[in-house]
Structure formats: structure tokens, C-alpha cells
Design an enzyme around this catalytic site. Structure first.
Site, PDB file in Angstrom:
ATOM      1  CB  THR A 133      -1.351   6.087   4.709  1.00 24.35           C
ATOM      2  OG1 THR A 133      -2.252   6.235   3.626  1.00 24.35           O
ATOM      3  CG2 THR A 133      -0.347   7.197   4.735  1.00 24.35           C
TER       4      THR A 133
ATOM      5  CB  THR B 240      -0.359   6.333   0.883  1.00 24.25           C
ATOM      6  OG1 THR B 240      -1.251   5.228   0.750  1.00 24.25           O
ATOM      7  CG2 THR B 240      -0.966   7.518   0.153  1.00 24.25           C
TER       8      THR B 240
ATOM      9  NE  ARG C  31      -8.425   8.787  -3.500  1.00 23.45           N
ATOM     10  CZ  ARG C  31      -7.802   8.458  -2.374  1.00 23.45           C
ATOM     11  NH1 ARG C  31      -6.537   8.141  -2.375  1.00 23.45           N
ATOM     12  NH2 ARG C  31      -8.461   8.445  -1.231  1.00 23.45           N
ATOM     13  CB  VAL C  32      -4.692  13.574  -5.072  1.00 26.33           C
ATOM     14  CG1 VAL C  32      -3.848  13.962  -3.879  1.00 26.33           C
ATOM     15  CG2 VAL C  32      -3.845  13.586  -6.340  1.00 26.33           C
ATOM     16  N   GLY C  33      -5.499  11.441  -2.563  1.00 23.98           N
ATOM     17  CA  GLY C  33      -6.143  11.335  -1.260  1.00 23.98           C
ATOM     18  C   GLY C  33      -5.643  12.395  -0.299  1.00 23.98           C
ATOM     19  CG  ASP C  34      -5.693  11.284   3.794  1.00 26.04           C
ATOM     20  OD1 ASP C  34      -5.700  10.352   2.948  1.00 26.04           O
ATOM     21  OD2 ASP C  34      -5.387  11.096   4.980  1.00 26.04           O
TER      22      ASP C  34
ATOM     23  CB  SER D 135      -0.916   0.001   1.223  1.00 27.42           C
ATOM     24  OG  SER D 135      -0.152  -0.197   2.386  1.00 27.42           O
TER      25      SER D 135
ATOM     26  CB  THR E  74      -4.002   5.706   8.009  1.00 26.07           C
ATOM     27  OG1 THR E  74      -4.088   4.671   7.022  1.00 26.07           O
ATOM     28  CG2 THR E  74      -4.461   5.158   9.356  1.00 26.07           C
ATOM     29  N   GLY E  75      -6.613   5.861   6.317  1.00 31.78           N
ATOM     30  CA  GLY E  75      -8.009   5.502   6.066  1.00 31.78           C
ATOM     31  C   GLY E  75      -8.536   6.246   4.854  1.00 31.78           C
ATOM     32  CG  HIS E  76     -12.269   5.314   3.237  1.00 30.01           C
ATOM     33  ND1 HIS E  76     -13.529   4.804   3.247  1.00 30.01           N
ATOM     34  CD2 HIS E  76     -11.478   4.288   2.879  1.00 30.01           C
ATOM     35  CE1 HIS E  76     -13.501   3.526   2.921  1.00 30.01           C
ATOM     36  NE2 HIS E  76     -12.262   3.198   2.700  1.00 30.01           N
ATOM     37  N   GLY E  77      -9.221   8.733   2.513  1.00 32.90           N
ATOM     38  CA  GLY E  77      -8.678  10.080   2.408  1.00 32.90           C
ATOM     39  C   GLY E  77      -9.718  11.142   2.152  1.00 32.90           C
TER      40      GLY E  77
HETATM   41  N1  ASP Z   1      -5.425   7.723   3.322  1.00 30.90           N
HETATM   42  C1  ASP Z   1      -5.005   7.018   2.140  1.00 30.90           C
HETATM   43  C2  ASP Z   1      -5.707   7.578   0.940  1.00 30.90           C
HETATM   44  O1  ASP Z   1      -6.874   7.904   1.038  1.00 30.90           O
HETATM   45  C3  ASP Z   1      -5.220   5.556   2.189  1.00 30.90           C
HETATM   46  C4  ASP Z   1      -5.039   4.841   3.500  1.00 30.90           C
HETATM   47  O2  ASP Z   1      -4.467   5.347   4.430  1.00 30.90           O
HETATM   48  O3  ASP Z   1      -5.486   3.723   3.644  1.00 30.90           O
HETATM   49  O4  ASP Z   1      -5.110   7.645  -0.103  1.00 30.90           O
END
Ligand code: ASP
Length: 323
Positions: A181, A199, A209-212, A79, A232-235
Site C-alpha cells: 500500500t 491500495t 474483500r476490504v483490507g485495512d 499494488s 501496510t501489510g496484511h490488512g
Molecule cells: N494493507 C493492504 C491490504 O491488506 C495491503 C498491503 O499493504 O500490502 O489490503
């Protein structure tokens, strides 16, 4: 009038005076016991690597860059960096950012074919007048800095992507290894904080796509007067509440690191409710450290863990959660 006074003061001080002031400021900060924390199980080995610098009085920034690079370069970690899962077009695109105790920041997003985006982010911070470079421009900059092109799509990640193509259903699953991440924040013996976040983002995301994670304030924030935090998680959800900045602000207003993280998680839940959006598959985790070296974490759901390394050792801890 005050502008004029500042001007005279700055002119009189000159660079030698400013240097002396910097030393004075450093001397007045209390010496601290170093500590570093990072997200998920792979945080354990990242911390070990970071500790080689932090444990021998190195800077938090150097330690953290070294720590997360280890995970970026490990093809078995799927990841982050080399071996990261690709987007829906089969392209591995990487996001990373870094921040130091002075407020210097650097970030890259949607970077392709470069194994260590965190070091490119650091180069953006140290060698350009900008704070964020994305896509082809980020790769061009990396090549100019001497980074080499590399195929990051390992046979394992490619096979998984081809399997996914059969159904092409995009459904992020919480805590199962299709995202994660490495976010790392730490405090060095001079009392300075630093942080990094890197990440390959959500697996099978839309191309571009760009996350957080590369967004300062969302995936990472450092304020040497309050603390540092990473996510971490859904950006998309973390960006919505400017998560890491929010956690640091919470600490600035007196909350403990854990409470500061918990309040940010609650805000995310509140916005789900307000939007009437489905959050059954969402996981979010925040991790924070304050200027005294106290640490804490909090997640939306069960399953988020983090690694903490100080002079007594390196341990994995389970974060408390809301639901
Ligand atoms: N936060 C990351 C993203 O949304 C992914 C993750 O941490 O699982 O790209």
C-alpha cells in the site's frame, strides 16, 4: 447549566467569533519544518511529488493527495490504482482513505474502474455527509463528481492473474511485490498533520474483500494533538488491533513514533500467539510522525522500508523489525 452556558457562548460568538478563534488557534500552533514520509520504495517518487506542495508552504492534505495520486496513476506500480493486481475474479478493486488535521475523514472501498480513489475519498470527505462509500455506490458517486471510468487491468496484471489461475493457490508472500500500500503522512509548515492511504489490496483476494487501508483507525489515523500513522501489510491483522489508531494513541501517551509503531507490531504478534494462528507469511509495517515532525517506523519482519522527505532531501530508510 453548563450546556446553557455553552449555548450562550456559542450564540454570542457566532461564526465571526469562531473564525477568529480558528485563526488564534492556528497562530498559537508552532511553525514547523515540513516533513513527509511514505511506505516502500515508491514512497520516494510520491514524496517528490508531495514536496512540490509541502516545500512551498502548501497544506499537508493537498501535498499528500498529490503524492499518492502519482503512484495510483502509475501503471508500473502493481499494488495501487491503475495497473494494480486484480482479485481472484480478475477485477481490480481499490481501497483508499484520507484524513486531515481537523478530524475530517473520507474513504472508499471496493471501488472499480476509477484511477484515483484517493481523490474520490477526499470528495466523500468534503462533499457528502458520510465518511465511507463502497462498491457500486462509490463508483456512482465518483461519476457524479466528474471522475471517468477507466479499465485499470493492465496486460501485465492480467497475464499475472491468468498465470495464478492455473493453480489458484492463495498464499500471500511477505515483501514480494504481490501487495503493498502507499500510506503517506506528513506535517506542514503551519504545524498541521494529514494522511492518506491507497491500495489495490492483496492480490487475488476474494471479490469484495476490504483490507485495512480504507478503514480510518486501521490503515490510517491523524490526531493533530499527537501524530499521524499509517500501515501496510496484511490488512486483516492491522484491522484486528486497530493499528494506526493504536500507534497514534501510543504517541499521545508519550512514546516516540518508532516505539509507538513497535508496540502495535508486538500487539499483532501477541494476538497471533493467542489465536494459535500461523504468521509465518505475514508482514506488517507501521509508519508514524508526531507533532514535532519526528518520524519512525517498525515492522514485523525484515524488508519494510519507507521514504522520508524534509528540507534536507528525500531518503529511503529501512525499518527496524521484531523477528
Ligand atoms: N494493507 C493492504 C491490504 O491488506 C495491503 C498491503 O499493504 O500490502 O489490503
Amino acid at each position: 447549566m453548563s450546556k446553557r452556558r455553552d449555548f450562550i457562548k456559542n450564540t454570542l460568538l457566532g461564526s465571526a467569533g469562531l473564525l477568529a478563534l480558528n485563526h488564534l488557534e492556528a497562530a498559537s500552533r508552532k511553525k514547523r519544518k515540513p516533513v513527509v514520509i511514505s511506505t516502500w520504495n515508491f514512497g520516494l517518487k510520491a514524496n517528490e511529488e508531495a514536496w512540490k506542495v509541502l516545500g512551498s508552504s502548501g497544506s499537508a492534505l493537498d501535498a499528500i493527495e498529490k503524492g499518492v495520486r502519482l503512484i495510483e496513476s502509475d501503471p508500473s506500480e502493481r499494488s495501487v490504482g491503475l495497473g494494480g493486481r486484480p482479485d481472484r475474479d480478475g477485477v481490480v478493486t481499490l481501497d483508499a482513505c484520507i484524513m486531515d488535521h481537523k478530524g475530517n475523514i473520507g474513504s472508499v472501498a471496493a471501488l472499480e474502474k476509477i484511477e484515483n480513489p484517493i481523490s474520490v475519498a477526499r470528495a466523500v470527505m468534503e462533499k457528502t455527509p458520510h465518511v465511507m462509500i463502497v462498491g457500486a455506490g462509490a463508483q456512482q458517486f465518483a461519476l457524479q463528481q466528474g471522475f471517468e471510468l477507466k479499465n485499470l487491468l493492465t496486460p501485465e496484471s492480467e497475464a499475472e492473474w491468468r498465470e495464478w489461475l492455473k493453480t489458484s493457490k492463495y498464499k500471500p508472500v511477505i515483501n514480494i511485490e504481490n501487495h503493498d500500500t502507499i500510506g503517506m503522512v506528513g506535517l506542514d509548515s503551519l504545524g498541521n498533520l494529514g494522511g492518506a492511504c491507497t491500495t489495490s489490496g492483496l492480490a487475488w483476494k476474494m471479490h469484495g474483500r476490504v483490507g485495512d487501508s480504507p478503514i480510518i483507525g486501521a490503515g490510517l489515523y491523524v490526531d493533530n494533538e499527537a501524530g499521524a500513522a499509517t500501515a501496510t501489510g496484511h490488512g486483516e491483522e492491522v484491522i484486528r488491533v486497530v493499528g494506526s489508531f493504536r500507534v497514534v494513541q501510543n504517541m499521545k501517551h508519550g512514546m516516540s513514533p518508532k516505539k509507538a509503531c513497535a508496540e502495535a507490531v508486538k500487539e499483532i504478534k501477541k494476538l497471533f500467539v493467542r489465536r494459535g494462528a500461523d504468521w509465518s507469511n505475514t508482514q506488517i509495517g507501521f509508519l508514524a510522525i508526531n507533532t514535532r515532525g519526528e518520524t519512525g517506523a517498525f515492522a514485523l519482519r525484515k524488508g519494510f522500508n519507507y521514504a522520508e522527505h524534509d528540507s534536507t532531501g528525500n531518503v529511503l530508510k529501512d525499518a527496524e523489525f521484531l523477528l
